[in-house]
Design a protein around this motif. Sequence first.
Motif, PDB file in Angstrom:
ATOM      1  N   TRP A   1      29.720  21.231  -7.101  1.00  0.00           N
ATOM      2  CA  TRP A   1      30.160  22.441  -7.787  1.00  0.00           C
ATOM      3  C   TRP A   1      29.419  22.603  -9.114  1.00  0.00           C
ATOM      4  CZ3 TRP A   1      33.566  25.730  -5.475  1.00  0.00           C
ATOM      5  CH2 TRP A   1      34.043  26.794  -6.245  1.00  0.00           C
ATOM      6  N   PHE A   2      28.968  23.835  -9.386  1.00  0.00           N
ATOM      7  CA  PHE A   2      28.190  24.099 -10.597  1.00  0.00           C
ATOM      8  C   PHE A   2      28.621  25.428 -11.194  1.00  0.00           C
ATOM      9  CE2 PHE A   2      23.903  25.274 -12.525  1.00  0.00           C
ATOM     10  CZ  PHE A   2      24.045  24.430 -13.609  1.00  0.00           C
ATOM     11  N   ALA A   3      29.702  25.375 -11.980  1.00  0.00           N
ATOM     12  CA  ALA A   3      30.270  26.601 -12.538  1.00  0.00           C
ATOM     13  C   ALA A   3      29.312  27.311 -13.489  1.00  0.00           C
ATOM     14  CB  ALA A   3      31.578  26.267 -13.266  1.00  0.00           C
ATOM     15  N   ASP A   4      28.337  26.588 -14.035  1.00  0.00           N
ATOM     16  CA  ASP A   4      27.392  27.192 -14.965  1.00  0.00           C
ATOM     17  C   ASP A   4      26.248  27.909 -14.259  1.00  0.00           C
ATOM     18  OD1 ASP A   4      28.955  26.074 -16.880  1.00  0.00           O
ATOM     19  OD2 ASP A   4      27.551  24.509 -17.468  1.00  0.00           O
TER      20      ASP A   4
ATOM     21  N   TYR B   1      21.814  33.486  -2.661  1.00  0.00           N
ATOM     22  CA  TYR B   1      22.738  34.420  -3.296  1.00  0.00           C
ATOM     23  C   TYR B   1      24.178  33.926  -3.178  1.00  0.00           C
ATOM     24  CZ  TYR B   1      23.532  35.902   1.560  1.00  0.00           C
ATOM     25  OH  TYR B   1      23.830  35.914   2.913  1.00  0.00           O
ATOM     26  N   GLN B   2      25.066  34.591  -3.895  1.00  0.00           N
ATOM     27  CA  GLN B   2      26.476  34.262  -3.907  1.00  0.00           C
ATOM     28  C   GLN B   2      27.268  35.239  -3.053  1.00  0.00           C
ATOM     29  OE1 GLN B   2      27.724  31.465  -4.800  1.00  0.00           O
ATOM     30  NE2 GLN B   2      28.187  31.442  -6.973  1.00  0.00           N
ATOM     31  N   SER B   3      28.286  34.726  -2.378  1.00  0.00           N
ATOM     32  CA  SER B   3      29.212  35.569  -1.628  1.00  0.00           C
ATOM     33  C   SER B   3      30.514  34.814  -1.437  1.00  0.00           C
ATOM     34  CB  SER B   3      28.623  35.951  -0.262  1.00  0.00           C
ATOM     35  OG  SER B   3      29.599  36.608   0.524  1.00  0.00           O
ATOM     36  N   ALA B   4      31.623  35.537  -1.512  1.00  0.00           N
ATOM     37  CA  ALA B   4      32.943  34.936  -1.278  1.00  0.00           C
ATOM     38  C   ALA B   4      33.361  35.017   0.185  1.00  0.00           C
ATOM     39  CB  ALA B   4      33.989  35.623  -2.152  1.00  0.00           C
ATOM     40  N   ASP B   5      32.464  35.510   1.029  1.00  0.00           N
ATOM     41  CA  ASP B   5      32.759  35.669   2.459  1.00  0.00           C
ATOM     42  C   ASP B   5      32.546  34.341   3.180  1.00  0.00           C
ATOM     43  OD1 ASP B   5      33.261  36.674   4.964  1.00  0.00           O
ATOM     44  OD2 ASP B   5      31.259  37.543   5.213  1.00  0.00           O
TER      45      ASP B   5
ATOM     46  N   LEU C   1      30.689  30.168  -4.012  1.00  0.00           N
ATOM     47  CA  LEU C   1      30.444  28.731  -4.056  1.00  0.00           C
ATOM     48  C   LEU C   1      29.214  28.444  -4.918  1.00  0.00           C
ATOM     49  CD1 LEU C   1      31.018  27.932  -0.263  1.00  0.00           C
ATOM     50  CD2 LEU C   1      32.671  27.814  -2.138  1.00  0.00           C
ATOM     51  N   PRO C   2      29.413  28.317  -6.222  1.00  0.00           N
ATOM     52  CA  PRO C   2      28.271  28.003  -7.095  1.00  0.00           C
ATOM     53  C   PRO C   2      27.896  26.526  -6.945  1.00  0.00           C
ATOM     54  CG  PRO C   2      30.281  28.076  -8.378  1.00  0.00           C
ATOM     55  CD  PRO C   2      30.673  28.429  -6.977  1.00  0.00           C
TER      56      PRO C   2
END
Length: 359
Positions: free
Chosen positions: A113-116, A158-162, A169-170
């Motif tokens: 996990w990489f919130a930054d 890229y990012q997606s919540a799907d 998921l960073p």
Amino acid sequence: MKKSFKKTAFALGLVASASLGAISSAQACLVYLGASNNEHPLIGRTVEFGFDEQTQTSFATDFINFPRESHFTTYGADKPLSWTNKYGFSGMAHEGLVSDGINEKGLYVAMLWFADGKYAPRDESKPSIASGSLGNWILSHYASVDEAVKGLSQTSVYQSADNHLGIELPMHLQLVDKRGKAVVIEYIDGKMTVTDNSEFGVMTNSPKIGDHMVAYRELLDANPHLDVSKPSVKGMLAGLPGGYTAVERSVKTAVLKDLTPKPKTKVEAINQVIHTLNNTDYVKGASSFPSRGLSGGAQETSFITIIDMENNDYYYRTVDSQVLHKVDIDKVDYSQGNPVTSFDIYGGIQYIDVTYRVQ
């Protein structure tokens, strides 16, 4: 740790804000290169995650094997990319997404996990992969760290919540190959960054890997008795961080990694990795994240993994079974046409009854 690395880390220009007390850091997973009995890498990994407090059910995880030419589709796009894998691979998967695995060529991937992190918008002119599919994509296509870095530089991530968690998921990744080369790949301000991590070897969650390295350097400056490169009287690890934030865990692991003597055998090496990982173990429910979708709430060390890249053995231990389990990757048949196979990692042997030895 070699002096040359320490001097390089100190000179990165990151020192101003990198003390243990100043860095904002998340908790959770860890991966590191353990002391091996030879030149072949030995990797230790922990996975911390939420669990259902009513049922005590842990994060659903399967050990999965993908033969060559298995079919994959990423998520979060109107026209999602599909592919088949060039190389067979195995690892820990969540709804088919591998977060910790190795392929038949000896390339290892750990996703943490990489919130930054911040990803660029999806670029349809390139192969486009959602962040949670990175493990599957890398293990499918690349045989070495260098190949993977080159390939990812030509890929839109890229990012997606799907996805199965319903949240973005960073991720940042540590890649290791059979030669012992290790890099950390992070997506910061929309750009892919690559950091050589072959010597430091440790990665946890946010902040970025450079901040972890500087925090480690500052700890050794303040506690020279923990610095193996300096002649000093060794003590009882006074000054070693005892907390569970990401930076504390990475720095503690890096120091223990340095102080670990070179093991004489593979069994000794594996046991040393287990002891080191035990120093960052989350007691079930003692830690809690305020919010992170299904990954939030009370936490536990769901499982640990140990990968012996010399013998292609993949070990794991779960929160409900402290017995070490092993999958011999060399015995997995990755031939095209074979089915994808998997099993639930939980519910293993609780203990070994040795009463017969005293009868």
